[in-house]
Design a protein around this motif. Structure first.
Motif, PDB file in Angstrom:
ATOM      1  N   ILE A  99     -52.384   0.948   7.012  1.00 39.08           N
ATOM      2  CA  ILE A  99     -52.160  -0.501   6.974  1.00 39.08           C
ATOM      3  C   ILE A  99     -51.704  -0.826   5.559  1.00 39.08           C
ATOM      4  O   ILE A  99     -52.341  -0.392   4.594  1.00 39.08           O
ATOM      5  CB  ILE A  99     -53.453  -1.269   7.319  1.00 39.08           C
ATOM      6  N   PRO A 100     -50.613  -1.575   5.405  1.00 36.93           N
ATOM      7  CA  PRO A 100     -50.158  -1.930   4.055  1.00 36.93           C
ATOM      8  C   PRO A 100     -51.289  -2.576   3.248  1.00 36.93           C
ATOM      9  O   PRO A 100     -52.116  -3.317   3.791  1.00 36.93           O
ATOM     10  CB  PRO A 100     -49.027  -2.929   4.307  1.00 36.93           C
ATOM     11  N   GLU A 101     -51.324  -2.278   1.955  1.00 35.74           N
ATOM     12  CA  GLU A 101     -52.426  -2.699   1.087  1.00 35.74           C
ATOM     13  C   GLU A 101     -52.676  -4.208   1.112  1.00 35.74           C
ATOM     14  O   GLU A 101     -53.824  -4.642   1.198  1.00 35.74           O
ATOM     15  CB  GLU A 101     -52.161  -2.255  -0.359  1.00 35.74           C
ATOM     16  N   ASP A 102     -51.621  -5.014   1.057  1.00 37.74           N
ATOM     17  CA  ASP A 102     -51.818  -6.466   1.047  1.00 37.74           C
ATOM     18  C   ASP A 102     -52.434  -6.962   2.353  1.00 37.74           C
ATOM     19  O   ASP A 102     -53.274  -7.851   2.360  1.00 37.74           O
ATOM     20  CB  ASP A 102     -50.518  -7.212   0.731  1.00 37.74           C
ATOM     21  N   ILE A 103     -52.053  -6.342   3.463  1.00 39.09           N
ATOM     22  CA  ILE A 103     -52.630  -6.721   4.756  1.00 39.09           C
ATOM     23  C   ILE A 103     -54.045  -6.165   4.880  1.00 39.09           C
ATOM     24  O   ILE A 103     -54.932  -6.825   5.428  1.00 39.09           O
ATOM     25  CB  ILE A 103     -51.721  -6.268   5.915  1.00 39.09           C
ATOM     26  N   ALA A 104     -54.284  -4.969   4.343  1.00 36.02           N
ATOM     27  CA  ALA A 104     -55.624  -4.373   4.387  1.00 36.02           C
ATOM     28  C   ALA A 104     -56.645  -5.268   3.677  1.00 36.02           C
ATOM     29  O   ALA A 104     -57.789  -5.379   4.127  1.00 36.02           O
ATOM     30  CB  ALA A 104     -55.598  -2.986   3.763  1.00 36.02           C
ATOM     31  N   LYS A 105     -56.226  -5.916   2.610  1.00 33.23           N
ATOM     32  CA  LYS A 105     -57.126  -6.835   1.895  1.00 33.23           C
ATOM     33  C   LYS A 105     -57.495  -8.026   2.782  1.00 33.23           C
ATOM     34  O   LYS A 105     -58.637  -8.467   2.797  1.00 33.23           O
ATOM     35  CB  LYS A 105     -56.470  -7.336   0.604  1.00 33.23           C
ATOM     36  N   ILE A 106     -56.531  -8.521   3.504  1.00 37.37           N
ATOM     37  CA  ILE A 106     -56.777  -9.649   4.409  1.00 37.37           C
ATOM     38  C   ILE A 106     -57.691  -9.209   5.546  1.00 37.37           C
ATOM     39  O   ILE A 106     -58.636  -9.908   5.907  1.00 37.37           O
ATOM     40  CB  ILE A 106     -55.446 -10.220   4.939  1.00 37.37           C
ATOM     41  N   VAL A 107     -57.441  -8.018   6.093  1.00 41.48           N
ATOM     42  CA  VAL A 107     -58.275  -7.477   7.167  1.00 41.48           C
ATOM     43  C   VAL A 107     -59.712  -7.331   6.678  1.00 41.48           C
ATOM     44  O   VAL A 107     -60.657  -7.707   7.378  1.00 41.48           O
ATOM     45  CB  VAL A 107     -57.708  -6.133   7.687  1.00 41.48           C
ATOM     46  N   LYS A 108     -59.872  -6.816   5.475  1.00 43.90           N
ATOM     47  CA  LYS A 108     -61.215  -6.655   4.899  1.00 43.90           C
ATOM     48  C   LYS A 108     -61.906  -8.015   4.787  1.00 43.90           C
ATOM     49  O   LYS A 108     -63.067  -8.173   5.170  1.00 43.90           O
ATOM     50  CB  LYS A 108     -61.131  -5.999   3.524  1.00 43.90           C
ATOM     51  N   PHE A 109     -61.187  -9.015   4.297  1.00 42.39           N
ATOM     52  CA  PHE A 109     -61.735 -10.368   4.180  1.00 42.39           C
ATOM     53  C   PHE A 109     -62.141 -10.917   5.543  1.00 42.39           C
ATOM     54  O   PHE A 109     -63.238 -11.451   5.710  1.00 42.39           O
ATOM     55  CB  PHE A 109     -60.720 -11.303   3.505  1.00 42.39           C
ATOM     56  N   TYR A 110     -61.278 -10.767   6.540  1.00 42.24           N
ATOM     57  CA  TYR A 110     -61.575 -11.258   7.887  1.00 42.24           C
ATOM     58  C   TYR A 110     -62.820 -10.568   8.453  1.00 42.24           C
ATOM     59  O   TYR A 110     -63.637 -11.191   9.129  1.00 42.24           O
ATOM     60  CB  TYR A 110     -60.394 -11.059   8.827  1.00 42.24           C
ATOM     61  N   ARG A 111     -62.924  -9.267   8.196  1.00 42.50           N
ATOM     62  CA  ARG A 111     -64.089  -8.530   8.708  1.00 42.50           C
ATOM     63  C   ARG A 111     -65.375  -8.989   8.031  1.00 42.50           C
ATOM     64  O   ARG A 111     -66.404  -9.136   8.686  1.00 42.50           O
ATOM     65  CB  ARG A 111     -63.880  -7.028   8.533  1.00 42.50           C
ATOM     66  N   ILE A 112     -65.316  -9.217   6.720  1.00 48.08           N
ATOM     67  CA  ILE A 112     -66.483  -9.737   6.004  1.00 48.08           C
ATOM     68  C   ILE A 112     -66.846 -11.111   6.543  1.00 48.08           C
ATOM     69  O   ILE A 112     -68.009 -11.398   6.799  1.00 48.08           O
ATOM     70  CB  ILE A 112     -66.218  -9.779   4.479  1.00 48.08           C
ATOM     71  N   GLN A 113     -65.837 -11.928   6.722  1.00 47.64           N
ATOM     72  CA  GLN A 113     -66.044 -13.289   7.241  1.00 47.64           C
ATOM     73  C   GLN A 113     -66.688 -13.256   8.636  1.00 47.64           C
ATOM     74  O   GLN A 113     -67.526 -14.086   8.950  1.00 47.64           O
ATOM     75  CB  GLN A 113     -64.690 -14.017   7.280  1.00 47.64           C
ATOM     76  N   ALA A 114     -66.299 -12.289   9.434  1.00 44.07           N
ATOM     77  CA  ALA A 114     -66.831 -12.176  10.777  1.00 44.07           C
ATOM     78  C   ALA A 114     -68.195 -11.474  10.808  1.00 44.07           C
ATOM     79  O   ALA A 114     -68.832 -11.385  11.848  1.00 44.07           O
ATOM     80  CB  ALA A 114     -65.848 -11.413  11.672  1.00 44.07           C
ATOM     81  N   GLY A 115     -68.607 -10.954   9.648  1.00 44.52           N
ATOM     82  CA  GLY A 115     -69.900 -10.261   9.575  1.00 44.52           C
ATOM     83  C   GLY A 115     -69.832  -8.833  10.047  1.00 44.52           C
ATOM     84  O   GLY A 115     -70.856  -8.212  10.313  1.00 44.52           O
ATOM     85  N   SER A 116     -68.624  -8.299  10.130  1.00 45.31           N
ATOM     86  CA  SER A 116     -68.456  -6.906  10.574  1.00 45.31           C
ATOM     87  C   SER A 116     -68.756  -5.935   9.451  1.00 45.31           C
ATOM     88  O   SER A 116     -68.621  -6.269   8.264  1.00 45.31           O
ATOM     89  CB  SER A 116     -67.011  -6.655  11.029  1.00 45.31           C
ATOM     90  N   GLN A 117     -69.135  -4.759   9.795  1.00 45.23           N
ATOM     91  CA  GLN A 117     -69.315  -3.681   8.821  1.00 45.23           C
ATOM     92  C   GLN A 117     -67.934  -3.119   8.483  1.00 45.23           C
ATOM     93  O   GLN A 117     -67.095  -2.977   9.357  1.00 45.23           O
ATOM     94  CB  GLN A 117     -70.197  -2.569   9.396  1.00 45.23           C
ATOM     95  N   ILE A 118     -67.755  -2.798   7.234  1.00 46.34           N
ATOM     96  CA  ILE A 118     -66.447  -2.274   6.799  1.00 46.34           C
ATOM     97  C   ILE A 118     -66.508  -0.781   6.687  1.00 46.34           C
ATOM     98  O   ILE A 118     -67.419  -0.177   6.343  1.00 46.34           O
ATOM     99  CB  ILE A 118     -66.032  -2.914   5.459  1.00 46.34           C
TER     100      ILE A 118
END
Length: 138
Positions: free
Chosen positions: A119-138
């Motif tokens: 996953i491109p780095e800039d999108i990976a950062k957004i995915v990480k943020f969304y997962r944190i926001q959703a309470g998912s484990q990274i």
């Protein structure tokens, strides 16, 4: 004694108003119009929804006078018979849109990771943020 002015050269030093190119504005204005139009569907009563749709059609007829996307939404608020209801509808539209967008991006990211694709780095950062926001484990 007056100064000589070369032909074709302006005698004043007033700055010219820079006009943004229409092609540059189209995505911003269309996005704002679509957002405002989408919000119409979140107005609580049918009469209000119908009125909102008509107002947005009128705004679209005068698109050449719009210089920023925010003007579309501002005009929609100002022309509404119930600005507070329209603003609330705009908020509900944004929540719904953002939730659907987030869900789709996370689903895509899960599929990419399962397939072992990067996953491109800039999108990976957004995915990480969304997962944190959703309470998912990274």
């Amino acid at each position: 004694m007056s100064e000589a002015v070369d032909p074709g050269v302006a005698a004043t030093s007033e700055p010219k108003e820079e006009k943004p190119c229409v092609q540059c504005l189209v995505p911003e204005i269309m996005t704002a119009w679509n957002s405002a139009r989408g919000a119409c569907e979140f107005v609580p009563d049918e009469k209000g929804r119908e009125e909102c749709r008509k107002e947005l059609e009128e705004i679209a007829k005068d698109v050449k006078s719009i210089k920023k996307g925010s003007e579309v939404i501002y005009k929609a608020i100002k022309s509404s018979s119930n600005p507070a209801a329209f603003i609330q509808a705009q908020i509900e539209f944004a929540k719904t849109h953002n939730a659907a967008n987030t869900e789709a991006i996370l689903k895509w990211a899960d599929e990419m990771e399962k397939a072992g694709k990067e996953i491109p780095e800039d999108i990976a950062k957004i995915v990480k943020f969304y997962r944190i926001q959703a309470g998912s484990q990274i």
